[in-house]
Design an enzyme around this catalytic site. Structure first.
Site, PDB file in Angstrom:
ATOM      1  N   PHE A 180       0.806  -1.119  -0.003  1.00 13.67           N
ATOM      2  CA  PHE A 180      -0.042   0.095  -0.023  1.00 13.67           C
ATOM      3  C   PHE A 180       0.916   1.318   0.158  1.00 13.67           C
ATOM      4  O   PHE A 180       1.634   1.342   1.052  1.00 13.67           O
ATOM      5  CB  PHE A 180      -0.930  -0.040   1.404  1.00 13.67           C
ATOM      6  CG  PHE A 180      -1.859   1.083   1.586  1.00 13.67           C
ATOM      7  CD1 PHE A 180      -3.100   1.026   0.861  1.00 13.67           C
ATOM      8  CD2 PHE A 180      -1.343   2.171   2.245  1.00 13.67           C
ATOM      9  CE1 PHE A 180      -4.101   2.220   1.230  1.00 13.67           C
ATOM     10  CE2 PHE A 180      -2.423   3.159   2.721  1.00 13.67           C
ATOM     11  CZ  PHE A 180      -3.505   3.095   1.999  1.00 13.67           C
ATOM     12  N   ALA A 181       0.744   1.843  -1.131  1.00 15.13           N
ATOM     13  CA  ALA A 181       1.945   3.044  -1.324  1.00 15.13           C
ATOM     14  C   ALA A 181       1.302   4.157  -1.281  1.00 15.13           C
ATOM     15  O   ALA A 181       0.827   4.898  -2.302  1.00 15.13           O
ATOM     16  CB  ALA A 181       2.698   2.709  -2.364  1.00 15.13           C
ATOM     17  N   GLU A 219       5.342   9.685   0.771  1.00 17.25           N
ATOM     18  CA  GLU A 219       6.227  10.200  -0.219  1.00 17.25           C
ATOM     19  C   GLU A 219       7.503  10.880   0.761  1.00 17.25           C
ATOM     20  O   GLU A 219       6.952  11.365   1.780  1.00 17.25           O
ATOM     21  CB  GLU A 219       5.659  11.273  -1.150  1.00 17.25           C
ATOM     22  CG  GLU A 219       4.623  10.432  -2.281  1.00 17.25           C
ATOM     23  CD  GLU A 219       4.080  11.389  -3.352  1.00 17.25           C
ATOM     24  OE1 GLU A 219       4.660  12.395  -3.441  1.00 17.25           O
ATOM     25  OE2 GLU A 219       3.379  10.630  -4.232  1.00 17.25           O
ATOM     26  N   GLN A 229       7.301  -6.791  46.084  1.00 18.04           N
ATOM     27  CA  GLN A 229       6.048  -6.239  45.918  1.00 18.04           C
ATOM     28  C   GLN A 229       6.448  -5.138  44.486  1.00 18.04           C
ATOM     29  O   GLN A 229       5.185  -4.957  43.781  1.00 18.04           O
ATOM     30  CB  GLN A 229       5.851  -5.118  46.994  1.00 18.04           C
ATOM     31  CG  GLN A 229       4.141  -4.425  46.920  1.00 18.04           C
ATOM     32  CD  GLN A 229       4.136  -3.812  48.115  1.00 18.04           C
ATOM     33  OE1 GLN A 229       4.580  -2.562  48.555  1.00 18.04           O
ATOM     34  NE2 GLN A 229       2.750  -3.916  48.627  1.00 18.04           N
ATOM     35  N   HIS A 280      13.797  -7.334  33.423  1.00 16.53           N
ATOM     36  CA  HIS A 280      15.022  -8.308  33.079  1.00 16.53           C
ATOM     37  C   HIS A 280      16.525  -7.878  33.490  1.00 16.53           C
ATOM     38  O   HIS A 280      17.575  -8.490  33.391  1.00 16.53           O
ATOM     39  CB  HIS A 280      14.902  -8.688  31.566  1.00 16.53           C
ATOM     40  CG  HIS A 280      14.150  -9.614  31.211  1.00 16.53           C
ATOM     41  ND1 HIS A 280      12.617  -9.608  31.439  1.00 16.53           N
ATOM     42  CD2 HIS A 280      13.916 -11.110  31.074  1.00 16.53           C
ATOM     43  CE1 HIS A 280      11.778 -10.529  30.875  1.00 16.53           C
ATOM     44  NE2 HIS A 280      12.718 -11.598  30.678  1.00 16.53           N
ATOM     45  N   GLU A 319       1.470   4.090  10.010  1.00 12.95           N
ATOM     46  CA  GLU A 319      -0.055   4.117   9.714  1.00 12.95           C
ATOM     47  C   GLU A 319      -0.618   5.543  10.584  1.00 12.95           C
ATOM     48  O   GLU A 319      -1.781   5.349  10.964  1.00 12.95           O
ATOM     49  CB  GLU A 319      -0.809   2.885  10.213  1.00 12.95           C
ATOM     50  CG  GLU A 319      -0.238   1.683   9.761  1.00 12.95           C
ATOM     51  CD  GLU A 319      -0.272   1.604   8.106  1.00 12.95           C
ATOM     52  OE1 GLU A 319      -0.524   2.482   7.438  1.00 12.95           O
ATOM     53  OE2 GLU A 319       0.351   0.443   7.592  1.00 12.95           O
ATOM     54  N   SER A 353       1.261   8.987  16.646  1.00 12.53           N
ATOM     55  CA  SER A 353       0.385   9.070  17.781  1.00 12.53           C
ATOM     56  C   SER A 353      -0.219  10.860  17.868  1.00 12.53           C
ATOM     57  O   SER A 353      -1.237  10.919  18.057  1.00 12.53           O
ATOM     58  CB  SER A 353       1.103   9.046  19.130  1.00 12.53           C
ATOM     59  OG  SER A 353       1.717   7.560  19.183  1.00 12.53           O
TER      60      SER A 353
END
Length: 394
Positions: free
Chosen positions: A135-136, A139, A293, A352, A377, A380
């Site tokens: 889907f282009a 530009e 906790q 981690h 797409e 925000s």
């Protein structure tokens, strides 16, 4: 009895459980992600390799035809089915989730706006045929401002062909796609009202691939520049009517934003799964850090925000499938889920510790991958504008 009847009807409408077919799809997508995607996710990211074989396998089991009727080679279903499959992929390999989600935009646009001949020609190729769709619209000077598109498609009345000239950039799958939906000005003087959608096939003379981008994340989802130099395509490749390209693009993006929301909840759920496993195994001060906790609060925040994000994404999917207006909800779900993906992957990496920062573990890749959901797409910031306009309508 009257009140009881109302209550029963309300309960029926509020049933969030999946159908038997949707549960089967979820199981299929999860197994595919675990068996085919997870083992190669690190390699795809490290080598910036488009997973061509995996995409073919997606087509073989029907995932590339979600939302398209069986008569055109599709698997049926709708937007919720897309959310189910894409979110399962997002847990294990964000690049693959992005590839599937963005691929589905092209066949769905052709199915919605295409002629009988276009559907019969292109949909089987994009569904069971295993060809990638693209889907282009974007530009170099037309990102959030779609009205700044400069690519032209001028009709040559003598040959009955459109002649395309211009450059598209940041096109996901653009260098790999067999069938592309291109947005260009058929009447440049009219601006947005002169924009049209045109189907272009890979290998068409005058169409070439320019720069292939090196990205921060979703490295396996190839992003490329498309160059059109006197590229001639048959007038029969016009998708919809002349001058309706902007409408087609905006409606397609509404659906695509739900797909990005699905990617975002998938990667967030994947990060939560890894974190829960880690906190039970990691021993500090003589006991699992799951007993701390502070860690419990992290997990609670991650799980709560992600559950809320999924609910909003699935609600937007329900609205689209029901044929109801969903522009506001698609923008909301994409905004919320993408910001949550960044929040969750950041906390998961923190949980981690040093291990999360190392490339031997998937968290640093997921942290990088999550960021794109706040950008493509529609950023925000653009989604906040869309939401505000919808909320303030009179």
């Amino acid at each position: 009895m009257f009140l009881l009847k109302i209550k029963k009807e309300r309960m029926k409408r509020m049933d969030f459980s999946l159908t038997r077919e949707q549960e089967m799809l979820k199981k299929l997508a999860r197994q595919f992600a675990e068996i085919e995607l997870e083992p190669v996710a690190e390699e795809i990211d490290r080598e910036h390799v488009f997973p061509a074989e995996n995409f073919k396998k997606m087509a073989e089991i029907g995932l590339t035809g979600i939302g398209i009727p069986k008569e055109f080679g599709g698997s049926g279903g709708g937007t919720l089915e897309k959310v189910i499959a894409v979110s399962e992929f997002g847990k294990k390999c964000m690049a693959s989730a992005s590839i599937l989600s963005i691929h589905l935009i092209a066949p769905q646009a052709i199915y919605k706006y295409g002629t009988k001949e276009q559907k019969e020609t292109y949909l089987p190729r994009l569904t069971k045929g295993g060809e990638l769709g693209a889907f282009a619209l974007t530009e170099p000077n037309a990102g959030s401002d779609a009205g700044a598109v400069k690519t032209t498609a001028i009709l040559d009345s003598q040959t009955n062909e459109y002649v395309l000239n211009g450059t598209k950039c940041f096109i996901s799958g653009g260098g790999r796609a067999g069938v592309l939906v291109i947005f260009a000005l058929t009447e440049p003087k009219k601006g947005l009202k002169g924009m049209s959608a045109i189907i272009v096939e890979k290998g068409t003379p005058g169409f070439s691939i320019g720069k292939v981008e090196s990205k921060m994340g979703i490295a396996g989802s190839e992003t490329a520049e498309l160059i059109f130099e006197d590229c001639r395509v048959p007038a029969a490749n016009l998708l919809g009517k002349e001058g309706k390209g902007f409408k087609i693009a905006m409606e397609a993006l509404d659906g695509a934003r739900i797909g990005v929301g699905a990617q975002a909840i998938g990667i967030a759920e994947g990060a939560i799964d890894l974190s829960v496993k880690y906190v039970h195994e990691r021993i500090q001060f003589g006991k699992p850090i799951a007993n701390l906790q502070g860690i419990q609060w992290y997990i609670a925040d991650m799980a709560t925000k992600t559950a809320a994000a999924r609910a909003l994404v699935e609600f937007a999917a329900y609205l689209e499938d029901a044929g109801k207006p969903f522009t506001k909800e698609s923008a909301m779900c994409k905004l919320n889920a993408s910001e949550n993906a960044r929040f969750v992957t950041n906390l998961a990496l923190q949980i981690h510790g040093g291990y999360g920062y190392m490339k031997d573990y998937p968290l640093e890749r997921m942290y990088r991958d999550a960021k794109i959901t706040e950008i493509y797409e529609g950023t925000s910031e653009i989604h906040k504008v869309v939401i505000a306009r919808e909320v303030m309508k009179r």
